[in-house]
Design a protein around this motif. Structure first.
Motif, PDB file in Angstrom:
ATOM      1  N   LYS A  72       0.835  -1.200   0.000  1.00  0.00           N
ATOM      2  CA  LYS A  72       0.000   0.000   0.000  1.00  0.00           C
ATOM      3  C   LYS A  72       0.873   1.254   0.000  1.00  0.00           C
ATOM      4  O   LYS A  72       0.599   2.221  -0.727  1.00  0.00           O
ATOM      5  N   CYS A  73       1.932   1.250   0.811  1.00  0.00           N
ATOM      6  CA  CYS A  73       2.847   2.399   0.863  1.00  0.00           C
ATOM      7  C   CYS A  73       3.467   2.660  -0.508  1.00  0.00           C
ATOM      8  O   CYS A  73       3.520   3.808  -0.976  1.00  0.00           O
ATOM      9  N   GLN A  74       3.920   1.614  -1.151  1.00  0.00           N
ATOM     10  CA  GLN A  74       4.561   1.772  -2.465  1.00  0.00           C
ATOM     11  C   GLN A  74       3.573   2.349  -3.471  1.00  0.00           C
ATOM     12  O   GLN A  74       3.899   3.246  -4.241  1.00  0.00           O
ATOM     13  N   LYS A  75       2.355   1.834  -3.416  1.00  0.00           N
ATOM     14  CA  LYS A  75       1.326   2.268  -4.365  1.00  0.00           C
ATOM     15  C   LYS A  75       0.952   3.739  -4.164  1.00  0.00           C
ATOM     16  O   LYS A  75       0.687   4.470  -5.132  1.00  0.00           O
ATOM     17  N   LEU A  76       0.941   4.194  -2.912  1.00  0.00           N
ATOM     18  CA  LEU A  76       0.486   5.560  -2.623  1.00  0.00           C
ATOM     19  C   LEU A  76       1.633   6.577  -2.636  1.00  0.00           C
ATOM     20  O   LEU A  76       1.419   7.749  -2.351  1.00  0.00           O
ATOM     21  N   GLY A  77       2.858   6.118  -2.946  1.00  0.00           N
ATOM     22  CA  GLY A  77       3.965   7.074  -3.088  1.00  0.00           C
ATOM     23  C   GLY A  77       4.914   7.150  -1.918  1.00  0.00           C
ATOM     24  O   GLY A  77       5.814   7.986  -1.901  1.00  0.00           O
ATOM     25  N   TYR A  78       4.717   6.285  -0.910  1.00  0.00           N
ATOM     26  CA  TYR A  78       5.660   6.247   0.217  1.00  0.00           C
ATOM     27  C   TYR A  78       6.767   5.257  -0.139  1.00  0.00           C
ATOM     28  O   TYR A  78       6.836   4.145   0.388  1.00  0.00           O
ATOM     29  N   LYS A  79       7.623   5.674  -1.070  1.00  0.00           N
ATOM     30  CA  LYS A  79       8.570   4.736  -1.679  1.00  0.00           C
ATOM     31  C   LYS A  79       9.628   4.241  -0.703  1.00  0.00           C
ATOM     32  O   LYS A  79      10.157   3.139  -0.858  1.00  0.00           O
ATOM     33  N   SER A  80       9.965   5.062   0.286  1.00  0.00           N
ATOM     34  CA  SER A  80      11.057   4.652   1.189  1.00  0.00           C
ATOM     35  C   SER A  80      10.580   3.727   2.307  1.00  0.00           C
ATOM     36  O   SER A  80      11.391   3.201   3.067  1.00  0.00           O
TER      37      SER A  80
END
Ligand SMILES: [Mg+2]
Length: 303
Positions: A72-80
């Motif tokens: 979910k983080c990766q998908k919403l732009g929380y790449k780190s």
């Protein structure tokens, strides 16, 4: 000054960060609302990561595994943000408590569903009692006077369980007659937030925990924010300095209290559950442990 609820702008935020090494974020109402990122939150998190700040996500929502949260983080732009930066305290602390405790009996009697089972499986913790446990399996009178118990059970973990029934209550209470049997509860949420609360009130874990508490006449160790089980877990894992740690959340009774109780600086964001009116009420009631040091409308306001 502690509990002052001072509004932060980008300049004051930059000043505050000079004295902060670690920022702990709640997820729902801070990073996202349902399936959408709160505008500006991903940019702020990525900027903090680029500055070398340690970022930890601590959610009380145990509906998803940490791997699902990473996705979910990766998908919403929380790449780190990766799986190991995410703490689901209800589950992890239970495992931690079990591992720290020298139990002579190694099995867990589990009142819980899949999310809890996944983490117990992942950590090699053996459990019994999951799934339906029907009264039809037992003769009524025999059951009342001779509950079938597993002699290897040394802990009872109680979470949300849609199969919860009298059989499970009897078993849990009888395991807990042994004072050496650990009693762990995942949380005391009364209802699940949902789109149709006017139509259906979704009864959550508190009612189940309360039933076991009353039957066993014991108090459980509670997991999740604001409890110290979660703080101890984080402190042991990352060796954080609470004075140089900022706790950011949208709920005063879980997030802010968690920060205040454990000596961290605290910031409320108004993108979720609690508002400045709530803070005013807590101040009038002199509930200092619910008052944040700082606030912002949302994380993006600090960019
Ligand atoms: Mg929240």
């Amino acid at each position: 000054m502690p509990g002052l609820c001072e509004q932060l702008d980008p300049t004051k935020w930059a000043e505050l960060l000079k004295n902060i090494d670690t920022v702990i974020f709640d997820a729902d109402g801070v990073l996202w609302l349902e399936m959408d990122a709160v505008p500006g939150s991903p940019e702020l998190i990525e900027r903090l990561a680029a500055m070398g700040k340690k970022i930890i996500i601590v959610t009380n929502n145990s509906t998803k595994s940490r791997i699902a949260y990473e996705e979910k983080c990766q998908k919403l732009g929380y790449k780190s943000i990766k799986k190991d930066d995410i703490v689901n305290p209800q589950v992890l602390c239970a495992v931690e408590v079990l591992q720290r405790t020298v139990l002579t009996k190694r099995k867990v009697y589990l009142i819980g569903i899949q999310g809890l089972k996944d983490e117990l499986d992942h950590n090699g913790v053996q459990y019994v009692g999951d799934g339906s446990d029907h009264f039809e399996n037992y003769s009524e009178t025999e059951f009342l006077y001779d509950v079938p118990l597993d002699p290897e059970v040394g802990a009872v973990i109680v979470g949300f369980d849609s199969h919860f029934n009298y059989v499970k209550l009897m078993k849990a209470a009888n395991y807990l007659r042994d004072p050496n049997c650990l009693f762990i509860a995942s949380n005391e949420d009364t209802i699940f937030p949902g789109p149709n609360l006017n139509v259906t009130m979704a009864v959550a874990t508190a009612a189940i925990v309360t039933a076991v508490k009353v039957a066993a006449q014991r108090e459980p160790l509670l997991m999740g924010k604001p409890f110290s089980t979660t703080y101890n877990y984080i402190r042991a894992r990352w060796n954080i300095d609470p004075e140089r740690t900022l706790m950011v959340g949208d709920r005063c009774n879980t997030d802010i209290k968690f920060g205040v109780d454990h000596g961290m600086k605290t910031m409320l964001v108004l993108s979720g559950v609690h508002s400045l009116d709530d803070v005013d009420t807590y101040r009038k009631e002199d509930r200092k442990y619910l008052l944040p040091d700082f606030y912002a409308g949302k994380l993006g306001d600090l960019l």
